[in-house]
Design a protein around this motif. Structure first.
Motif, short mmCIF file in Angstrom:
data_model
loop_
_atom_site.label_atom_id
_atom_site.label_comp_id
_atom_site.label_asym_id
_atom_site.label_seq_id
_atom_site.Cartn_x
_atom_site.Cartn_y
_atom_site.Cartn_z
N ALA A 134 0.82 -1.22 0.00
CA ALA A 134 0.00 0.00 0.00
C ALA A 134 0.86 1.26 0.00
O ALA A 134 0.41 2.32 -0.46
N ALA A 135 2.09 1.15 0.49
CA ALA A 135 2.97 2.32 0.57
C ALA A 135 3.75 2.58 -0.72
O ALA A 135 4.45 3.58 -0.82
N LEU A 136 3.61 1.71 -1.71
CA LEU A 136 4.33 1.91 -2.97
C LEU A 136 3.83 3.19 -3.64
O LEU A 136 2.63 3.45 -3.69
N PRO A 137 4.74 3.99 -4.19
CA PRO A 137 4.31 5.25 -4.84
C PRO A 137 3.57 4.97 -6.14
O PRO A 137 4.02 4.18 -6.96
N ALA A 138 2.44 5.62 -6.32
CA ALA A 138 1.60 5.38 -7.50
C ALA A 138 2.08 6.22 -8.69
O ALA A 138 2.21 7.45 -8.57
N MET A 139 2.33 5.57 -9.83
CA MET A 139 2.73 6.30 -11.03
C MET A 139 1.65 7.28 -11.45
O MET A 139 1.95 8.39 -11.91
N GLY A 140 0.39 6.88 -11.32
CA GLY A 140 -0.72 7.73 -11.73
C GLY A 140 -0.77 9.05 -10.98
O GLY A 140 -1.27 10.05 -11.49
N GLU A 141 -0.24 9.06 -9.75
CA GLU A 141 -0.24 10.29 -8.96
C GLU A 141 0.99 11.14 -9.21
O GLU A 141 1.11 12.26 -8.67
N ARG A 142 1.92 10.61 -10.01
CA ARG A 142 3.16 11.34 -10.31
C ARG A 142 3.29 11.59 -11.81
O ARG A 142 4.38 11.71 -12.36
N LEU A 143 2.13 11.68 -12.46
CA LEU A 143 2.11 11.81 -13.92
C LEU A 143 2.77 13.11 -14.38
O LEU A 143 3.46 13.13 -15.39
N SER A 144 2.58 14.19 -13.63
CA SER A 144 3.18 15.47 -14.03
C SER A 144 4.70 15.38 -14.01
O SER A 144 5.38 15.87 -14.93
N LEU A 145 5.25 14.75 -12.99
CA LEU A 145 6.70 14.57 -12.91
C LEU A 145 7.20 13.73 -14.08
O LEU A 145 8.22 14.06 -14.70
N ILE A 146 6.49 12.64 -14.37
CA ILE A 146 6.88 11.75 -15.47
C ILE A 146 6.87 12.52 -16.80
O ILE A 146 7.81 12.44 -17.59
#
Length: 328
Positions: A56-68
Motif C-alpha cells: 500500500a505504501a508503494l508510490p503510484a505512477m498515476g499520482e506522479r504523472l506530471s513529474l513523469i
C-alpha cells in the motif's frame, strides 16, 4: 536484450501469480528487471512478497504523472508543455528516454526495489482504482503513465520489463497492447478463459503482436486437450498445481529454487520464447504504431481535452531504437 513482456488474462486466471513467478525466475538468473503492476487490481507487490502495508505504501505512477511528463518531455521542441502530453505522446528529438539500468527521476519517484531470491527487481505500480475514481476518471488515466514510460523506453543489454496488465478493451483503445515484444495470455481451461484469448487475438492480429497462451490450473489430459483444441499453436506451455505457490500465497514462500521442476521448466520456456522475439524486432513498425495510436487519440479526444494540435507532437524523422533512440 531489453525485452518488454505483458501478462494478460481475466481476473482469477492466475495472471499475477504467473507474472510474479516469471519476475522471480529472471531475477534469480541475474537479469535486471523492472516490474510494473498495471492491473486494475493491484496485487503484484504482495505476489512478490511484500506485506499489505508495504504494498500500500508503494508510490503510484498515476499520482506522479506530471513529474513523469516533465522528465520525458525534456527539450523536445514539438511539445509545448507537459500539460499537452497525453498517454500516447511519442518521443522525438530532444525527448528524454528511459533505460532499465540507469538512475533517473522517474525511478526515484515511482520505483522501489523488491528483494527476491538472487537479487532485486524494481517495482512500479499505477496505483489502485478507488471509489473516488468512479464516474470521474477512466482507468487509463492511471495506466497512461505506464504507456508513456513504455513509449520512451530504449534498450540496454539483457534487461527485462514485465508488466502485469488488465486484460480489456482499454489497452486496445490506447495502443498499449502493441508496446511489448511478447504477450503471455494466461487462460484457464474453460470457455470463459479462452474467450479472453479470442478477443485479444482478434485485436492483436492486425498489429503483429506476438501472442502466446499459458494454460493455467491444468489438471489433466482433458484440460490440455481442451486448450489445444481452442487455441491451437498459440498454446506455449501449461502450468498445474503448485505447493510452492500455495505457500507463497500464505505469505511463507520457500526458497525459489525449490519450485517444482515442471513449473520451473515452464518458466524457462517463457524466457526462451521471450528471447526468441528479439530477432523479430522492427523499430520502425514499433514507432509507426506509436504514432498511429497517438493521432487516433488526438482526433477522438486529445486535441479537445488539451486545446492543442497534438499531431504536431509527432517528429516524422524520429525512430525509437537500440542504444540512443536516434533519428533515422
Amino acid at each position: 536484450m531489453n525485452m518488454k513482456i505483458a501478462f494478460v488474462g481475466k481476473g482469477g486466471s492466475g495472471k499475477t501469480t504467473l507474472s510474479s513467478l516469471f519476475i522471480r525466475h529472471l531475477t534469480a538468473a541475474g537479469a535486471p528487471v523492472v516490474a510494473i503492476d498495471a492491473d486494475i487490481n493491484q496485487h503484484l507487490g504482495t505476489a512478490l512478497g511484500l506485506d499489505d502495508a508495504e504494498a500500500a505504501a508503494l508510490p503510484a505512477m498515476g499520482e506522479r504523472l506530471s513529474l513523469i511528463k516533465d522528465y520525458l518531455r525534456g527539450a523536445n521542441p514539438r511539445i509545448a508543455s507537459s500539460a499537452t502530453m497525453i498517454k500516447t505522446t511519442p518521443p522525438g528529438e530532444g525527448s528524454r528516454l528511459i533505460r532499465v539500468r540507469e538512475p533517473n527521476p522517474v525511478y526515484d519517484a515511482c520505483a522501489r526495489p523488491v528483494e527476491l531470491d538472487g537479487g532485486a527487481a524494481r517495482l512500479m505500480v499505477t496505483g489502485p482504482f478507488t471509489d473516488a475514481d468512479l464516474g470521474v476518471a477512466c482507468y487509463h488515466s492511471k495506466t497512461g503513465a505506464v504507456e508513456l514510460f513504455l513509449n520512451h523506453l530504449v534498450d540496454g543489454a539483457d534487461d527485462y520489463v514485465v508488466v502485469d496488465m488488465t486484460a480489456g478493451s482499454d489497452s486496445f483503445a490506447s495502443g498499449m497492447f502493441t508496446r511489448f515484444d511478447i504477450t503471455f495470455l494466461v487462460a484457464e481451461p474453460t470457455r470463459k478463459g479462452v474467450s479472453v484469448y479470442r478477443q485479444y487475438k482478434e485485436y492483436a492480429q492486425d498489429f503483429g503482436v506476438a501472442l502466446k497462451v499459458v494454460g493455467n490450473k491444468v489438471q489433466g489430459q482433458d484440460d490440455l486437450d481442451f486448450l489445444r483444441a481452442e487455441v491451437g499453436d498459440d498454446l506455449l506451455v501449461t502450468v498445474g498445481h503448485s505447493d510452492w505457490v500455495r505457500a507463497m500465497e500464505r505469505g511463507r514462500p520457500p526458497r525459489f529454487d525449490l519450485l517444482e521442476e515442471s513449473n520451473a521448466r515452464a518458466l524457462r520456456t517463457l524466457r526462451e520464447a521471450t528471447d526468441a522475439t528479439y530477432a523479430l524486432r522492427d523499430w520502425e513498425r514499433y514507432t509507426r504504431q506509436m504514432v498511429h495510436f497517438h493521432l487516433k487519440n488526438a482526433l477522438t479526444w486529445g486535441n479537445e481535452r488539451t486545446g492543442a494540435d497534438l499531431a504536431a507532437q509527432v517528429d516524422p524523422s524520429f525512430v525509437l531504437g537500440e542504444g540512443v533512440g536516434a533519428p533515422a
